[in-house]
Design an enzyme around this catalytic site. Structure first.
Site, PDB file in Angstrom:
ATOM      1  N   LYS A  14      -8.397  -0.574  10.338  1.00 51.05           N
ATOM      2  CA  LYS A  14      -8.007  -1.956  10.666  1.00 51.05           C
ATOM      3  C   LYS A  14      -7.135  -1.999  11.922  1.00 51.05           C
ATOM      4  O   LYS A  14      -7.352  -2.820  12.805  1.00 51.05           O
ATOM      5  CB  LYS A  14      -7.219  -2.602   9.515  1.00 51.05           C
ATOM      6  CG  LYS A  14      -7.992  -2.772   8.235  1.00 51.05           C
ATOM      7  CD  LYS A  14      -7.207  -3.600   7.227  1.00 51.05           C
ATOM      8  CE  LYS A  14      -5.926  -2.959   6.748  1.00 51.05           C
ATOM      9  NZ  LYS A  14      -6.101  -1.798   5.882  1.00 51.05           N
ATOM     10  N   ARG A  89      -3.692 -10.464   1.759  1.00 52.22           N
ATOM     11  CA  ARG A  89      -4.065  -9.371   0.866  1.00 52.22           C
ATOM     12  C   ARG A  89      -4.232  -9.823  -0.573  1.00 52.22           C
ATOM     13  O   ARG A  89      -4.549  -9.004  -1.427  1.00 52.22           O
ATOM     14  CB  ARG A  89      -2.998  -8.275   0.913  1.00 52.22           C
ATOM     15  CG  ARG A  89      -3.427  -7.092   1.784  1.00 52.22           C
ATOM     16  CD  ARG A  89      -2.200  -6.252   2.035  1.00 52.22           C
ATOM     17  NE  ARG A  89      -2.446  -4.849   2.047  1.00 52.22           N
ATOM     18  CZ  ARG A  89      -2.268  -4.081   3.119  1.00 52.22           C
ATOM     19  NH1 ARG A  89      -1.914  -4.600   4.268  1.00 52.22           N
ATOM     20  NH2 ARG A  89      -2.451  -2.799   3.039  1.00 52.22           N
ATOM     21  N   ARG A 123      -3.942  11.510   7.916  1.00 47.53           N
ATOM     22  CA  ARG A 123      -3.301  10.616   8.885  1.00 47.53           C
ATOM     23  C   ARG A 123      -1.874  11.084   9.204  1.00 47.53           C
ATOM     24  O   ARG A 123      -1.136  11.506   8.321  1.00 47.53           O
ATOM     25  CB  ARG A 123      -3.271   9.214   8.268  1.00 47.53           C
ATOM     26  CG  ARG A 123      -2.749   8.140   9.158  1.00 47.53           C
ATOM     27  CD  ARG A 123      -3.334   6.814   8.808  1.00 47.53           C
ATOM     28  NE  ARG A 123      -2.953   6.304   7.496  1.00 47.53           N
ATOM     29  CZ  ARG A 123      -3.335   5.106   7.059  1.00 47.53           C
ATOM     30  NH1 ARG A 123      -4.105   4.347   7.794  1.00 47.53           N
ATOM     31  NH2 ARG A 123      -2.955   4.690   5.867  1.00 47.53           N
ATOM     32  N   ARG A 156       2.751   9.175   6.790  1.00 48.10           N
ATOM     33  CA  ARG A 156       3.347   7.940   6.322  1.00 48.10           C
ATOM     34  C   ARG A 156       3.823   8.167   4.903  1.00 48.10           C
ATOM     35  O   ARG A 156       3.173   8.866   4.136  1.00 48.10           O
ATOM     36  CB  ARG A 156       2.296   6.819   6.341  1.00 48.10           C
ATOM     37  CG  ARG A 156       2.379   5.964   7.564  1.00 48.10           C
ATOM     38  CD  ARG A 156       1.227   5.040   7.671  1.00 48.10           C
ATOM     39  NE  ARG A 156       1.023   4.173   6.500  1.00 48.10           N
ATOM     40  CZ  ARG A 156       0.202   3.134   6.486  1.00 48.10           C
ATOM     41  NH1 ARG A 156      -0.486   2.828   7.575  1.00 48.10           N
ATOM     42  NH2 ARG A 156       0.042   2.401   5.408  1.00 48.10           N
ATOM     43  N   ARG A 167      -2.706   1.811  -3.957  1.00 45.94           N
ATOM     44  CA  ARG A 167      -3.206   0.891  -2.928  1.00 45.94           C
ATOM     45  C   ARG A 167      -4.681   0.561  -3.154  1.00 45.94           C
ATOM     46  O   ARG A 167      -5.103  -0.567  -2.963  1.00 45.94           O
ATOM     47  CB  ARG A 167      -2.972   1.471  -1.530  1.00 45.94           C
ATOM     48  CG  ARG A 167      -1.511   1.302  -1.105  1.00 45.94           C
ATOM     49  CD  ARG A 167      -1.307   1.671   0.337  1.00 45.94           C
ATOM     50  NE  ARG A 167      -1.442   3.099   0.529  1.00 45.94           N
ATOM     51  CZ  ARG A 167      -1.684   3.671   1.701  1.00 45.94           C
ATOM     52  NH1 ARG A 167      -1.847   2.939   2.764  1.00 45.94           N
ATOM     53  NH2 ARG A 167      -1.770   4.977   1.789  1.00 45.94           N
TER      54      ARG A 167
HETATM   55  P1  AMP Z   1      -0.749  -1.212   5.897  1.00 43.81           P
HETATM   56  O1  AMP Z   1      -0.122  -0.624   7.122  1.00 43.81           O
HETATM   57  O2  AMP Z   1      -1.529  -2.457   6.204  1.00 43.81           O
HETATM   58  O3  AMP Z   1      -1.503  -0.203   5.085  1.00 43.81           O
HETATM   59  O4  AMP Z   1       0.481  -1.729   4.973  1.00 43.81           O
HETATM   60  C1  AMP Z   1       1.433  -0.801   4.483  1.00 43.81           C
HETATM   61  C2  AMP Z   1       2.196  -1.390   3.308  1.00 43.81           C
HETATM   62  O5  AMP Z   1       2.903  -2.573   3.730  1.00 43.81           O
HETATM   63  C3  AMP Z   1       1.357  -1.852   2.127  1.00 43.81           C
HETATM   64  O6  AMP Z   1       1.011  -0.799   1.260  1.00 43.81           O
HETATM   65  C4  AMP Z   1       2.311  -2.865   1.473  1.00 43.81           C
HETATM   66  O7  AMP Z   1       3.342  -2.220   0.762  1.00 43.81           O
HETATM   67  C5  AMP Z   1       2.925  -3.543   2.684  1.00 43.81           C
HETATM   68  N1  AMP Z   1       2.117  -4.693   3.121  1.00 43.81           N
HETATM   69  C6  AMP Z   1       1.431  -4.824   4.296  1.00 43.81           C
HETATM   70  N2  AMP Z   1       0.799  -6.012   4.356  1.00 43.81           N
HETATM   71  C7  AMP Z   1       1.093  -6.655   3.197  1.00 43.81           C
HETATM   72  C8  AMP Z   1       0.751  -7.925   2.637  1.00 43.81           C
HETATM   73  N3  AMP Z   1      -0.049  -8.780   3.301  1.00 43.81           N
HETATM   74  N4  AMP Z   1       1.240  -8.245   1.422  1.00 43.81           N
HETATM   75  C9  AMP Z   1       2.040  -7.412   0.743  1.00 43.81           C
HETATM   76  N5  AMP Z   1       2.388  -6.196   1.197  1.00 43.81           N
HETATM   77  C10 AMP Z   1       1.943  -5.820   2.409  1.00 43.81           C
END
Ligand code: AMP
Length: 220
Positions: A14, A89, A123, A156, A167
């Site tokens: 993404k 999400r 990653r 990460r 997740r």
């Molecule tokens: P990502 O980098 O998109 O994988 O996001 C990393 C983490 O940030 C996720 O596992 C959530 O803990 C939090 N997060 C990111 N976007 C959202 C969202 N739209 N709603 C809730 N938590 C989020």
């Protein structure tokens, strides 16, 4: 003005595809996870609120994420539009988003779970400048060091087997239904996320009816 949403399981690209699309079309790329990680790294009050939840792979509180997105979009620095990744999400976030912004397209990056695992566990992130690496597809020139700034490469905090399982669970339970919602409105372009990043970007642009660009990697 174009407004796109990128959705897909973790590791589906993404962030990479959002940045390529935004770069090519002069759109602003808004990566909600990156914004939250910035807060954690910089020890802000918000960072302290989300750190534990993020490290377990769970979704953080809707009110909090919505306020981050609202404030970011209120900056109105997106004259030609934006590409948002990592939001919405779940159904509530989707309703909040659709009430305020009309969407031109939703890009769904499709990746099988086995490939998700392989990619996510490989990653790495530069602890200093945030540059992304992957020990399969984008290895650093010197092991464990960032090519750009020489910083140490780290995983990460949420790229562990346990957090990944959480997740994926959340994705199928909460995010997939949002995709269905958008599908009904005929917004969704599904793209196979397995090929290399330029091929995937070309498929995205074709799906959205955009010109391919001479070299999508360079934003052309
Ligand atoms: P990502 O980098 O998109 O994988 O996001 C990393 C983490 O940030 C996720 O596992 C959530 O803990 C939090 N997060 C990111 N976007 C959202 C969202 N739209 N709603 C809730 N938590 C989020």
């Amino acid at each position: 003005m174009r407004k796109y949403v990128i959705m897909g399981v973790q590791g589906s690209g993404k962030g990479t595809q959002g940045a390529l699309l935004a770069g090519g079309l002069d759109l602003v790329h808004i990566a909600v996870g990156d914004m939250l990680r910035w807060h954690v790294q910089n020890h802000t009050k918000l960072g302290a609120q989300v750190r534990r939840t993020m490290s377990t792979g769970e979704l953080v509180d809707d009110d909090l994420v919505e306020s981050v997105v609202r404030e970011r979009l209120a900056q109105h620095d997106w004259n030609y539009g934006f590409v948002i990744d990592g939001f919405p999400r779940n159904r509530r976030q989707a309703e909040f988003f659709c009430e305020s912004y009309d969407i031109d397209g939703v890009i769904h990056l499709d990746l099988p779970d086995t490939e998700v695992r392989r990619r996510v566990l490989a990653r790495r992130l530069c602890a200093r400048c945030g540059m992304d690496y992957n020990l399969i597809a984008h290895r650093p020139r010197v092991a464990d060091r960032c090519d750009v700034c020489g910083g140490a490469l780290v995983s990460r905090e949420d790229d562990t087997e346990l957090a990944l399982a959480a997740r994926l669970r959340d994705y199928y339970a909460k995010t997939d239904p949002v995709l269905e919602l958008f599908r009904v409105k005929e917004y969704v372009v599904t793209v196979d996320a397995r090929p290399d990043k330029v091929t995937v970007q070309r498929a995205i642009r074709a799906g959205l009816g955009l010109p391919a660009g001479a070299d999508p990697e360079l934003g052309g």
